[in-house]
Design an enzyme around this catalytic site. Structure first.
Site, mmCIF file in Angstrom:
data_model
loop_
_atom_site.group_PDB
_atom_site.id
_atom_site.type_symbol
_atom_site.label_atom_id
_atom_site.label_comp_id
_atom_site.label_asym_id
_atom_site.label_seq_id
_atom_site.Cartn_x
_atom_site.Cartn_y
_atom_site.Cartn_z
ATOM 1 N N LYS A 145 16.033 22.246 24.008
ATOM 2 C CA LYS A 145 15.170 22.083 22.834
ATOM 3 C C LYS A 145 14.154 23.215 22.690
ATOM 4 C CE LYS A 145 11.925 18.824 25.090
ATOM 5 N NZ LYS A 145 12.634 18.717 26.386
ATOM 6 N N TRP A 155 15.804 28.852 30.228
ATOM 7 C CA TRP A 155 16.271 28.584 31.584
ATOM 8 C C TRP A 155 15.789 29.603 32.617
ATOM 9 C CZ3 TRP A 155 19.123 32.935 32.497
ATOM 10 C CH2 TRP A 155 19.731 33.550 31.411
ATOM 11 N N ASN A 187 33.939 26.213 26.913
ATOM 12 C CA ASN A 187 32.714 26.989 26.691
ATOM 13 C C ASN A 187 32.198 27.479 28.032
ATOM 14 O OD1 ASN A 187 30.394 27.804 24.841
ATOM 15 N ND2 ASN A 187 29.311 26.694 26.447
ATOM 16 N N GLU A 188 31.995 28.793 28.133
ATOM 17 C CA GLU A 188 31.447 29.384 29.354
ATOM 18 C C GLU A 188 32.088 28.767 30.601
ATOM 19 O OE1 GLU A 188 27.059 30.948 27.943
ATOM 20 O OE2 GLU A 188 27.163 29.045 29.005
ATOM 21 N N GLU A 210 27.490 34.965 22.099
ATOM 22 C CA GLU A 210 26.169 34.342 22.144
ATOM 23 C C GLU A 210 25.126 35.356 22.576
ATOM 24 O OE1 GLU A 210 25.662 30.848 24.504
ATOM 25 O OE2 GLU A 210 27.538 29.928 23.849
#
Length: 661
Positions: free
Chosen positions: A358, A317, A151-152, A309
């Protein structure tokens, strides 16, 4: 050209799902809601390693079995991750040498993600063992539509400075240069007494007390990209041995990730997939979205690709994580589709209740289904279904923009004429000016075929080989039009300055010679004779065969050419020797090249996809006021005929199946 293997027909809607964060009761609720939302493709097992192998050699597949069967029962295809994106805590506890080291030589510990060195043999052995088990278990499952390697890759650990990386770097250099004398010549090690007598003396370029060797830094970037690509190949080889499903990984074509040269990665993918998030640290995040989509399409060779995505709302972030207004998610999604995406996926399905992400948005928010966000998801799903027939068509573009990760690395080295000058700033400015004219641009690699384009834009191609520079000169001599911006053509592929004056490799085709750079301090402006202003950069430029388009009228280079135009063979080459608004100039350049801009509205995007006798006009209104443009056919979004003109409300979108009047 390799056939693109899209995982789902039409323009699909997809998402990441992390069932390990939830109970089986929630899984069943989620599968039913996914079906209601029209989700076609779900990525699972992206971060599943510690669940699949909770202790060394102990494997548990029951939960993943149940989730895959549940999705399959609801008619949802699976984008199956190999589970290797982050190692479980037991691995780095037993084998701490797996952990990566930062440029200062200090170890970076577990507790986040990607806590592994790309050159670690232990990590590779354990990860590939897991990949083999996953591939054998699910390789022929009827729900399987796509393999998702790791992933990435390289998001956090692309550059590792540990001893394992140092030994791998030396091996890479031996393969590249064969002889230590050749490396010394390539790196210019006669400077500062850096000459090497043996391969064992070479280290990774950890932080030093002074500036480091720039050629070594560029080679370390190349090595690091190749090292992770080698890891991808190792996983992909196992998957292809046990399964016929297409294999890919998610690229990060975005403004803040630069460590992997995706031009070398792209041929290894069965379908190109990209992750993209609006970056509100930029002046114009929507313009950067369009650029990233065009670059992703370039990596796909012009063929359809996947948006693996994006965010339904805010990310978590950035310094300030802005949510999306009603309609913005649909508009962003259709911008990707307009520019070649045949699949639109999101991170993630259900917003996490715990962990570092979250507060990252999701298709199903914390507040549940009685929300504006959920209704936006349903509306997007309906829209993608309505425009599904555009799948398989390709984007039309008459302009190419050359983009190079190696130039990015080199142009932003430690010692350069101005730290205020950024490679991507020039790239974005050029692309944004073309976008605002309604001109669609293919973003391609240096050395790519230029023959089909009416105009080629070359922003800050600082590092360029003789072969690639000659290809540009030949294109112009054969009748093409090119625009080159400052700090281009300066060094060769060894990061060695091309002597004889700037802009080095492009002096002849541009018909100019610069004796020296004259950067400006941030905040300082100079005036040009055409009424424009320049910032950040000037140079002591003179024409050889070119004519002056504009001169500096103030500043240290007053009276010196700032913008030039040169006839070279049958074509025309323009040069811009300062940082200036390119909109007016590119309007003139595109008109000269025989292009008719589609719009003068900076908030409007107009892009056309076509194929197999079909044509589709995408109209994306990022402004607040309604717009009208000529069109004839049928708007798939509203299911209404279009007779001569289409009106798109502020913030709205249209996709017109074109028909003859």
């Amino acid at each position: 050209m390799k056939t693109v293997r899209m995982p789902v027909p039409g323009v699909s809607l997809g998402c990441d799902y992390n069932p390990e964060q939830w109970s089986p009761d929630v899984w069943r609720e989620d599968a039913a809601l996914m079906r209601k939302a029209g989700v076609d493709l779900v990525a699972v097992n992206i971060f599943g390693w510690s669940n699949l192998e909770p202790s060394p050699g102990e494997y548990r597949f029951d939960d993943l079995d149940e989730v895959i069967e549940l999705l399959h029962a609801h008619g949802i295809r699976v984008n199956l991750g190999t589970g290797t994106a982050s190692p479980p805590p037991w691995l780095t506890t037993l084998y701490p040498a797996v952990l990566p080291a930062a440029a200062d030589g200090t170890v970076r510990f577990a507790g986040g993600r990607q806590a592994w060195c790309p050159s670690s043999a232990v990590f590779r052995d354990r990860a590939l063992d897991l990949v083999g088990r996953v591939a054998r278990r699910y390789g022929n499952h009827p729900a399987l539509a796509l393999w998702h390697v790791s992933n990435e890759l390289g998001c956090h650990n692309a550059l590792c400075y540990c001893e394992s990386s140092a030994e791998a770097f030396r091996n890479w250099l031996r393969s590249r240069y064969r002889k230590i004398e050749t490396l010394n010549e390539a790196w210019g090690t006669s400077f500062w007494s850096q000459r090497y007598g043996d391969w064992s003396e070479i280290q990774v370029p950890r932080l030093a007390l002074s500036l480091r060797n720039p050629a070594q830094l560029v080679d370390f970037q190349r090595f690091s990209s190749d090292e992770l690509l080698g890891y991808y190949r190792a996983e992909a080889e196992i998957l292809r041995k046990h399964s016929a499903a297409p294999v890919t990984t998610n690229f990060m074509v975005t403004a803040h990730i630069r460590n992997l040269d995706y031009w070398s990665w792209a041929p290894e993918m069965d379908v190109i997939a990209n992750d993209h998030y609006l970056d509100h640290r930029l002046g114009d995040p929507v313009a950067e979205l369009s650029f990233a989509a065009d670059l992703t399409r370039g990596l796909a060779g012009g063929r359809p690709w996947m948006l693996m995505e994006q965010a339904a709302g805010a990310v978590n972030w950035q310094p300030h994580n802005l949510t999306k207004a009603p309609g913005e998610m649909i508009r962003n999604s259709l911008t990707h589709v307009a520019r070649g995406a045949d699949s639109v996926c999101f991170f993630q399905w259900r917003a996490s209740a715990q962990g570092a992400e979250k507060f990252h948005s999701a298709l199903l928010p914390h507040a549940g289904t009685d929300t504006v966000a959920w209704r936006e998801v349903l509306k997007l799903s309906q829209t993608l279904d309505r425009i599904g027939e555009v799948a398989g068509t390709e984007v039309e573009a008459d302009v190419a923009l050359l983009f190079s990760w190696e130039s990015w690395w080199s142009a932003e080295g430690e010692a350069r004429p101005s730290q205020a000058v950024g490679y991507l700033d020039q790239v974005h400015a050029s692309h944004r000016a073309l976008r605002e004219l309604g001109v669609t641009t293919d973003v391609i690699a240096p050395g790519a075929d230029l023959s089909g384009y009416k105009l080629v834009v070359v922003p800050c191609l600082h590092m360029v080989s003789d072969t690639d520079a000659q290809a540009i000169a030949d294109y112009v001599a054969d009748g093409g039009h090119v625009l080159v911006t400052f700090f281009s053509g300066i060094v060769d592929e060894r990061d060695r300055v091309r002597l004889g004056g700037y802009p080095g490799a492009f002096r002849e085709v541009l018909g100019v010679l610069a004796e020296e750079f004259a950067p400006l301090l941030p905040g300082v402006e100079v005036e040009l004779s055409n009424g424009a202003t320049g910032t950040l950069w000037t140079e002591r430029l003179r024409t050889t065969t070119a004519s002056e388009v504009a001169t500096f009228t103030t500043g240290p280079m007053a009276g010196i050419p700032a913008i030039t135009r040169n006839r070279h063979g049958s074509g025309t080459a323009w040069y811009v020797a300062t940082n200036t608004d390119l909109s007016s100039l590119l309007h003139e350049v595109t008109t000269t090249a025989g292009l008719t801009p589609r719009t003068s509205n900076t908030n409007l995007e107009v892009v056309r996809r076509s194929g197999d006798g079909r044509g589709y006009l995408f109209v994306l209104n990022h402004g607040t006021d309604p717009v009208e443009i000529p069109a004839h056919g049928h708007d798939l979004v509203t299911d209404r005929p279009v007779n001569g003109r289409i009106r798109v409300e502020g913030g709205g979108v249209a996709v017109v199946r074109e028909e003859a009047p």
